[in-house]
Design an enzyme around this catalytic site. Structure first.
Site, PDB file in Angstrom:
ATOM      1  N   LYS A  76       0.844  -1.185   0.000  1.00 30.36           N
ATOM      2  CA  LYS A  76       0.000   0.000   0.000  1.00 30.36           C
ATOM      3  C   LYS A  76       0.886   1.243   0.000  1.00 30.36           C
ATOM      4  O   LYS A  76       2.058   1.176   0.392  1.00 30.36           O
ATOM      5  CB  LYS A  76      -0.987   0.009   1.180  1.00 30.36           C
ATOM      6  CG  LYS A  76      -0.395  -0.163   2.559  1.00 30.36           C
ATOM      7  CD  LYS A  76      -1.540  -0.263   3.588  1.00 30.36           C
ATOM      8  CE  LYS A  76      -1.015  -0.510   4.983  1.00 30.36           C
ATOM      9  NZ  LYS A  76      -2.055  -0.752   5.967  1.00 30.36           N
ATOM     10  N   ARG A 108     -10.319  -3.129  16.485  1.00 33.93           N
ATOM     11  CA  ARG A 108     -11.177  -1.957  16.688  1.00 33.93           C
ATOM     12  C   ARG A 108     -12.632  -2.272  16.444  1.00 33.93           C
ATOM     13  O   ARG A 108     -13.522  -1.687  17.046  1.00 33.93           O
ATOM     14  CB  ARG A 108     -10.764  -0.836  15.722  1.00 33.93           C
ATOM     15  CG  ARG A 108      -9.495  -0.147  16.083  1.00 33.93           C
ATOM     16  CD  ARG A 108      -8.963   0.627  14.916  1.00 33.93           C
ATOM     17  NE  ARG A 108      -8.561  -0.276  13.841  1.00 33.93           N
ATOM     18  CZ  ARG A 108      -7.883   0.079  12.765  1.00 33.93           C
ATOM     19  NH1 ARG A 108      -7.557   1.338  12.584  1.00 33.93           N
ATOM     20  NH2 ARG A 108      -7.535  -0.807  11.861  1.00 33.93           N
TER      21      ARG A 108
HETATM   22  P1  ADP Z   1      -1.789  -3.006   9.381  1.00 31.81           P
HETATM   23  O1  ADP Z   1      -0.889  -3.767  10.280  1.00 31.81           O
HETATM   24  O2  ADP Z   1      -3.080  -3.728   9.168  1.00 31.81           O
HETATM   25  O3  ADP Z   1      -1.133  -2.549   8.132  1.00 31.81           O
HETATM   26  P2  ADP Z   1      -1.626  -0.788  11.217  1.00 31.81           P
HETATM   27  O4  ADP Z   1      -0.175  -0.660  11.086  1.00 31.81           O
HETATM   28  O5  ADP Z   1      -2.389   0.497  11.274  1.00 31.81           O
HETATM   29  O6  ADP Z   1      -2.269  -1.664  10.089  1.00 31.81           O
HETATM   30  O7  ADP Z   1      -2.032  -1.547  12.538  1.00 31.81           O
HETATM   31  C1  ADP Z   1      -1.180  -2.412  13.220  1.00 31.81           C
HETATM   32  C2  ADP Z   1      -1.980  -3.101  14.302  1.00 31.81           C
HETATM   33  O8  ADP Z   1      -2.523  -2.116  15.192  1.00 31.81           O
HETATM   34  C3  ADP Z   1      -3.191  -3.896  13.794  1.00 31.81           C
HETATM   35  O9  ADP Z   1      -3.370  -5.016  14.621  1.00 31.81           O
HETATM   36  C4  ADP Z   1      -4.340  -2.939  13.956  1.00 31.81           C
HETATM   37  O10 ADP Z   1      -5.565  -3.604  14.074  1.00 31.81           O
HETATM   38  C5  ADP Z   1      -3.937  -2.258  15.251  1.00 31.81           C
HETATM   39  N1  ADP Z   1      -4.559  -0.957  15.369  1.00 31.81           N
HETATM   40  C6  ADP Z   1      -4.739  -0.047  14.395  1.00 31.81           C
HETATM   41  N2  ADP Z   1      -5.400   1.027  14.860  1.00 31.81           N
HETATM   42  C7  ADP Z   1      -5.653   0.793  16.171  1.00 31.81           C
HETATM   43  C8  ADP Z   1      -6.332   1.501  17.210  1.00 31.81           C
HETATM   44  N3  ADP Z   1      -6.912   2.680  16.979  1.00 31.81           N
HETATM   45  N4  ADP Z   1      -6.398   0.947  18.425  1.00 31.81           N
HETATM   46  C9  ADP Z   1      -5.833  -0.244  18.654  1.00 31.81           C
HETATM   47  N5  ADP Z   1      -5.204  -0.995  17.724  1.00 31.81           N
HETATM   48  C10 ADP Z   1      -5.101  -0.486  16.496  1.00 31.81           C
END
Ligand code: ADP
Length: 180
Positions: free
Chosen positions: A41, A90
């Protein structure tokens, strides 16, 4: 001694991620906070920038180390002798996605457990995407991310460090702004 791997894109790290890292660090002996190097992405921050922001945001957690990785998450878990992969939930969409990825990971490495933390209510709507979008439009992000992350966002979007909310910023196509 249980070692956990908390993987993600973290583009950039925000308070929801930090909350999960803090809660994991209180339960597990060691937590490896792993910034995925090349997700399929478009990213705002490069790997070095995402690492630096995560390191500064998690510096208070002595049993958390911040690293970067590429390739399969379960392989990186094995390389790090991690027993558990930590993820945050979430909403239903996160649940469905983690359920599917967790199933595939179990197939690939059944010895690595999945541990999902429900996020706290105040972070249920927060994502790196929302944070970036609001920051790009000059909105107030003080409750969503540490100062260093907010400064880095302002830098990326060429915003001044003060009076963000009142500053006029270039119009962008955004779900959070009127479309003309
Ligand atoms: P991904 O790993 O899916 O590319 P992210 O880097 O944003 O996306 O998220 C890493 C981890 O943190 C994932 O498990 C995601 O669900 C979690 N996460 C993202 N936003 C939040 C939030 N607001 N509160 C708690 N956990 C979150």
């Amino acid at each position: 001694m249980t070692r956990a791997l908390y993987p993600g894109t973290f583009d950039p790290i925000h308070n929801g991620h930090i909350d999960i890292a803090e809660r994991a660090s209180a339960i597990f002996a060691e937590v490896v906070f792993a910034v995925y190097d090349a997700p399929p992405k478009k990213l705002l921050f490069n790997t070095e920038e995402r690492l630096a922001l995560a390191r500064s945001a998690l510096a208070h957690l002595t049993n958390v180390t911040v690293t970067t990785y590429t390739g399969l998450t379960v392989e990186y878990a094995r390389q790090n002798a991690a027993d558990v992969i930590v993820r945050g939930l979430r909403n239903i969409a996160d649940f469905q996605s983690e359920h599917q990825i967790g199933g595939a990971n179990h197939h690939l490495a059944s010895e690595v457990e999945l541990c999902c933390f429900f996020c706290h209510g105040e972070y249920a709507y927060l994502s790196s995407t929302i944070l970036k979008e609001v920051a790009s439009l000059g909105g107030d992000t003080t409750l969503w991310a540490p100062d260093a992350v907010q400064l880095a966002l302002r830098d990326k979007f060429n915003l001044s460090e003060t009076n963000l909310s009142s500053r006029s910023v270039p119009r962008r196509r955004s779900k959070l702004a009127h479309r003309g």
